[in-house]
Design a protein around this motif. Structure first.
Motif, PDB file in Angstrom:
ATOM      1  N   ARG A 218      -5.113 -11.821  10.063  1.00 54.70           N
ATOM      2  CA  ARG A 218      -3.668 -11.416   9.910  1.00 54.70           C
ATOM      3  C   ARG A 218      -3.351 -11.915   8.816  1.00 54.70           C
ATOM      4  O   ARG A 218      -2.667 -11.120   7.793  1.00 54.70           O
ATOM      5  CB  ARG A 218      -2.793 -11.441  11.141  1.00 54.70           C
ATOM      6  CG  ARG A 218      -3.131 -10.650  12.449  1.00 54.70           C
ATOM      7  CD  ARG A 218      -2.248 -11.224  13.705  1.00 54.70           C
ATOM      8  NE  ARG A 218      -2.713 -10.717  14.799  1.00 54.70           N
ATOM      9  CZ  ARG A 218      -2.279 -11.136  16.102  1.00 54.70           C
ATOM     10  NH1 ARG A 218      -0.983 -11.747  15.940  1.00 54.70           N
ATOM     11  NH2 ARG A 218      -2.474 -10.458  17.099  1.00 54.70           N
ATOM     12  N   ILE A 219      -3.268 -13.143   8.491  1.00 59.46           N
ATOM     13  CA  ILE A 219      -2.661 -13.840   7.310  1.00 59.46           C
ATOM     14  C   ILE A 219      -3.376 -13.134   6.147  1.00 59.46           C
ATOM     15  O   ILE A 219      -2.726 -13.058   5.265  1.00 59.46           O
ATOM     16  CB  ILE A 219      -2.873 -15.347   7.363  1.00 59.46           C
ATOM     17  CG1 ILE A 219      -1.682 -15.736   8.511  1.00 59.46           C
ATOM     18  CG2 ILE A 219      -2.830 -15.963   6.128  1.00 59.46           C
ATOM     19  CD1 ILE A 219      -2.279 -17.414   8.784  1.00 59.46           C
ATOM     20  N   LYS A 220      -4.819 -13.362   6.194  1.00 68.60           N
ATOM     21  CA  LYS A 220      -5.475 -12.624   4.997  1.00 68.60           C
ATOM     22  C   LYS A 220      -5.176 -11.253   4.777  1.00 68.60           C
ATOM     23  O   LYS A 220      -5.201 -10.879   3.494  1.00 68.60           O
ATOM     24  CB  LYS A 220      -6.946 -12.991   5.179  1.00 68.60           C
ATOM     25  CG  LYS A 220      -7.414 -14.347   5.233  1.00 68.60           C
ATOM     26  CD  LYS A 220      -8.973 -14.487   5.114  1.00 68.60           C
ATOM     27  CE  LYS A 220      -9.520 -13.956   6.059  1.00 68.60           C
ATOM     28  NZ  LYS A 220     -11.359 -14.099   6.067  1.00 68.60           N
ATOM     29  N   ARG A 221      -4.993 -10.510   5.697  1.00 67.40           N
ATOM     30  CA  ARG A 221      -4.504  -9.000   5.608  1.00 67.40           C
ATOM     31  C   ARG A 221      -3.141  -8.956   4.852  1.00 67.40           C
ATOM     32  O   ARG A 221      -2.860  -8.070   3.790  1.00 67.40           O
ATOM     33  CB  ARG A 221      -4.472  -8.197   6.914  1.00 67.40           C
ATOM     34  CG  ARG A 221      -6.269  -7.835   7.430  1.00 67.40           C
ATOM     35  CD  ARG A 221      -6.003  -6.865   8.283  1.00 67.40           C
ATOM     36  NE  ARG A 221      -5.141  -7.213   9.549  1.00 67.40           N
ATOM     37  CZ  ARG A 221      -5.768  -7.612  10.538  1.00 67.40           C
ATOM     38  NH1 ARG A 221      -7.062  -7.939  10.529  1.00 67.40           N
ATOM     39  NH2 ARG A 221      -4.971  -7.820  11.577  1.00 67.40           N
ATOM     40  N   GLY A 222      -2.392  -9.808   5.217  1.00 71.03           N
ATOM     41  CA  GLY A 222      -0.866  -9.866   4.685  1.00 71.03           C
ATOM     42  C   GLY A 222      -0.925 -10.175   3.005  1.00 71.03           C
ATOM     43  O   GLY A 222      -0.530  -9.700   2.263  1.00 71.03           O
ATOM     44  N   ILE A 224      -3.782  -9.756   1.195  1.00 63.62           N
ATOM     45  CA  ILE A 224      -4.255  -8.370   0.291  1.00 63.62           C
ATOM     46  C   ILE A 224      -3.138  -7.226   0.283  1.00 63.62           C
ATOM     47  O   ILE A 224      -3.043  -6.706  -0.898  1.00 63.62           O
ATOM     48  CB  ILE A 224      -5.482  -7.971   1.130  1.00 63.62           C
ATOM     49  CG1 ILE A 224      -6.840  -8.916   1.254  1.00 63.62           C
ATOM     50  CG2 ILE A 224      -5.797  -6.475   0.754  1.00 63.62           C
ATOM     51  CD1 ILE A 224      -7.753  -8.598   1.788  1.00 63.62           C
ATOM     52  N   LYS A 225      -2.444  -7.131   1.151  1.00 64.16           N
ATOM     53  CA  LYS A 225      -1.160  -6.185   1.042  1.00 64.16           C
ATOM     54  C   LYS A 225      -0.316  -6.596   0.022  1.00 64.16           C
ATOM     55  O   LYS A 225       0.335  -5.789  -0.729  1.00 64.16           O
ATOM     56  CB  LYS A 225      -0.330  -6.161   2.436  1.00 64.16           C
ATOM     57  CG  LYS A 225       0.907  -5.318   2.450  1.00 64.16           C
ATOM     58  CD  LYS A 225       1.338  -5.053   3.879  1.00 64.16           C
ATOM     59  CE  LYS A 225       2.458  -4.406   3.920  1.00 64.16           C
ATOM     60  NZ  LYS A 225       3.774  -4.716   2.903  1.00 64.16           N
ATOM     61  N   LEU A 226      -0.027  -8.107  -0.155  1.00 65.33           N
ATOM     62  CA  LEU A 226       0.822  -8.749  -1.222  1.00 65.33           C
ATOM     63  C   LEU A 226       0.097  -8.225  -2.468  1.00 65.33           C
ATOM     64  O   LEU A 226       0.921  -7.973  -3.587  1.00 65.33           O
ATOM     65  CB  LEU A 226       1.012 -10.074  -1.067  1.00 65.33           C
ATOM     66  CG  LEU A 226       1.853 -10.897  -2.019  1.00 65.33           C
ATOM     67  CD1 LEU A 226       3.501 -10.412  -1.713  1.00 65.33           C
ATOM     68  CD2 LEU A 226       1.884 -12.318  -1.922  1.00 65.33           C
ATOM     69  N   TYR A 227      -1.261  -8.325  -2.677  1.00 66.62           N
ATOM     70  CA  TYR A 227      -1.751  -8.127  -4.195  1.00 66.62           C
ATOM     71  C   TYR A 227      -1.737  -6.664  -4.348  1.00 66.62           C
ATOM     72  O   TYR A 227      -1.302  -6.417  -5.567  1.00 66.62           O
ATOM     73  CB  TYR A 227      -3.230  -8.728  -3.772  1.00 66.62           C
ATOM     74  CG  TYR A 227      -3.521 -10.116  -3.570  1.00 66.62           C
ATOM     75  CD1 TYR A 227      -2.636 -11.004  -4.065  1.00 66.62           C
ATOM     76  CD2 TYR A 227      -4.823 -10.662  -3.444  1.00 66.62           C
ATOM     77  CE1 TYR A 227      -2.788 -12.231  -3.887  1.00 66.62           C
ATOM     78  CE2 TYR A 227      -4.969 -11.897  -3.572  1.00 66.62           C
ATOM     79  CZ  TYR A 227      -4.188 -12.875  -3.647  1.00 66.62           C
ATOM     80  OH  TYR A 227      -4.338 -14.127  -3.637  1.00 66.62           O
ATOM     81  N   ARG A 228      -2.108  -6.017  -3.225  1.00 61.66           N
ATOM     82  CA  ARG A 228      -1.721  -4.387  -3.874  1.00 61.66           C
ATOM     83  C   ARG A 228      -0.236  -3.936  -4.109  1.00 61.66           C
ATOM     84  O   ARG A 228      -0.049  -3.230  -5.010  1.00 61.66           O
ATOM     85  CB  ARG A 228      -2.008  -3.486  -2.254  1.00 61.66           C
ATOM     86  CG  ARG A 228      -3.746  -3.389  -2.287  1.00 61.66           C
ATOM     87  CD  ARG A 228      -3.706  -2.372  -1.583  1.00 61.66           C
ATOM     88  NE  ARG A 228      -5.303  -2.246  -1.180  1.00 61.66           N
ATOM     89  CZ  ARG A 228      -5.991  -2.280  -0.072  1.00 61.66           C
ATOM     90  NH1 ARG A 228      -5.245  -3.029   0.949  1.00 61.66           N
ATOM     91  NH2 ARG A 228      -7.423  -2.090   0.050  1.00 61.66           N
TER      92      ARG A 228
END
Length: 448
Positions: A218-222, A224-228
């Motif tokens: 969940r943290i890593k997906r967050g 990646i979302k921030l990078y996008r």
């Protein structure tokens, strides 16, 4: 939990370097731990410090910079900051942190005069600090040192999980050129865990605290979302190109030919069309660009081919999450790698982790590729300068599977033998020294 970073020692060396005022810029990808490191260091090493977070500054902060941020008004500038932030400043014993300085570039320009003034030290943190939007109409201070902060390396990860044995063991085996024997499997399992969790501090902290891989994901997906979101916000006129490159990193690395194919990105087919987007990926430190060459006569004279390149993810844990998609539990890529298959998707994870380790070790990423007279293509994954002989290079090949052929290394050695040191093969197998190569377990890339 506190995660110890090697960069803390580098900051200590910077602080001890002279008795005069100085400034250092901690540059790194978002969520890599820049702000935490800066404040942790200031709290430990100075009597007092002021933290100015330009992502959310106290009301009145920018007014102080606007009205008093000039060479002739520094006395009032410091007085105003001290009162606003409620922190007494002590000459040569205080530090001022400019956090997320890319959000207020004119504060960075003031650093020149602050350092000349000589009263305090200055730590800046920033992401995307070199893009045009954040350097427009300002003079970058020459007084500013730069410290690149990467995701936790393997050694830092082991320390975070309270393992003080594995790294010295690997180093002793490398120096004595002895195989790991029965310890190979447990060492590789720890290394694979590091690749899965990655080196982003928040993900590592969660893993240490809970050992719950779902919470880590969940943290890593967050992130990646921030990078996008950053691409959409900061990539200006090349959002589509940067997004296309970012989204296709896993698919390109999963291909036998891992180079970027512009025509497959769907937003143009010329390298010049992607120039700014590639700069964004590299400057944000979200990705690591590896350039091809076919004339590595001397590392400093590499004939870099900017139209022939690969793009690796800055953090291998994030690469796995990006490749797995939103539902990692249904991802064949994720399941395969969790079960120990390092050769998953043409070895994209193993090649990426080596790129990550070489980058954090200070190397510029280069690979060798050529087509011989007989029409065969030869490619060596990485070429690095020999630390012990500046006139020679070290070719490195990464093997995630059981393929024991080294035809590309053989070709490279035969054509550049006078400029080449003993090649390295990084593999999931045990250490072995042959007449031609040093065959090393993948974790030993840490020591290159």
């Amino acid at each position: 939990m506190e995660i110890k970073r090697k960069a803390y020692q580098k900051l200590s060396e910077w602080k001890r370097s002279s008795d005069t005022s100085k400034a250092i810029m901690i540059k790194g990808a978002r969520r890599v731990g820049k702000s935490y490191l800066a404040e942790h260091f200031a709290a430990n090493e100075y009597k007092t410090y002021i933290l100015i977070d330009f992502a959310s500054p106290l009301p009145g902060t920018k007014r102080i910079f606007s009205e008093y941020g000039n060479k002739s008004s520094l006395d009032e500038f410091f007085n105003q900051l001290s009162v606003l932030y409620g922190v007494p400043l002590q000459e040569r014993k205080s530090c001022i942190i400019f956090d997320e300085i890319q959000k207020y570039p004119k504060a960075r320009e003031l650093v020149k005069y602050l350092v000349e003034d000589g009263r305090y030290d200055y730590i800046e943190t920033g992401s995307l600090i070199s893009i045009k939007k954040n350097t427009k109409d300002i003079v970058i201070p020459s007084e500013e040192e730069e410290l690149l902060l990467y995701p936790l390396d393997f050694g830092e990860f082991l320390e975070a999980v309270s393992d003080t044995v594995t790294l010295p063991f690997l180093q002793e085996k490398l120096e004595s050129e002895q195989p790991l024997g029965n310890m190979l499997r447990p060492v590789m399992n720890k290394f694979r865990t590091y690749m899965i969790v990655g080196g982003m501090p928040q993900a590592v902290s969660e893993y240490v605290d809970s050992a719950n891989i779902d919470k880590v994901e969940r943290i890593k997906r967050g992130i990646i979302k921030l990078y996008r979101e950053d691409i959409a916000k900061y990539a200006e006129n090349y959002v589509a190109q940067a997004t296309a490159i970012f989204n296709t990193i896993p698919s390109r690395l999963a291909h036998h030919d891992k180079k970027i194919k512009y025509s497959s990105l769907g937003v143009g087919d010329r390298s010049s069309y992607y120039e700014d987007a590639l700069f964004w990926i590299n400057d944000s430190m979200v990705g690591n660009i590896c350039y091809g060459t076919d004339e590595p006569e001397h590392f400093g004279e590499f004939m870099v081919q900017e139209t022939r390149l690969k793009c690796y993810m800055g953090d291998t844990g994030l690469l796995l999450t990006l490749a797995a998609g939103e539902n990692y539990l249904k991802s064949d890529v994720y399941k395969s790698f969790m079960s120990g298959k390092l050769s998953t998707n043409k070895g994209m994870m193993t090649e990426n982790i080596v790129a990550q380790m070489l980058t954090s070790g200070g190397y510029s990423l280069r690979f060798f590729e050529t087509i011989a007279d007989d029409g065969k293509k030869y490619e060596v994954d990485y070429i690095i300068p020999d630390k012990n002989n500046e006139n020679k290079t070290v070719p490195i090949e990464v093997k995630s599977g059981n393929n024991k052929r080294h035809s590309s290394l053989d070709y490279y050695n035969s054509h550049f033998d006078k400029k080449t040191s003993k090649g390295i093969v990084l593999t999931k197998g045990d250490l072995q020294i042959t007449d031609d190569y040093r065959i090393l377990p993948l974790p030993m890339a840490y020591f290159l």
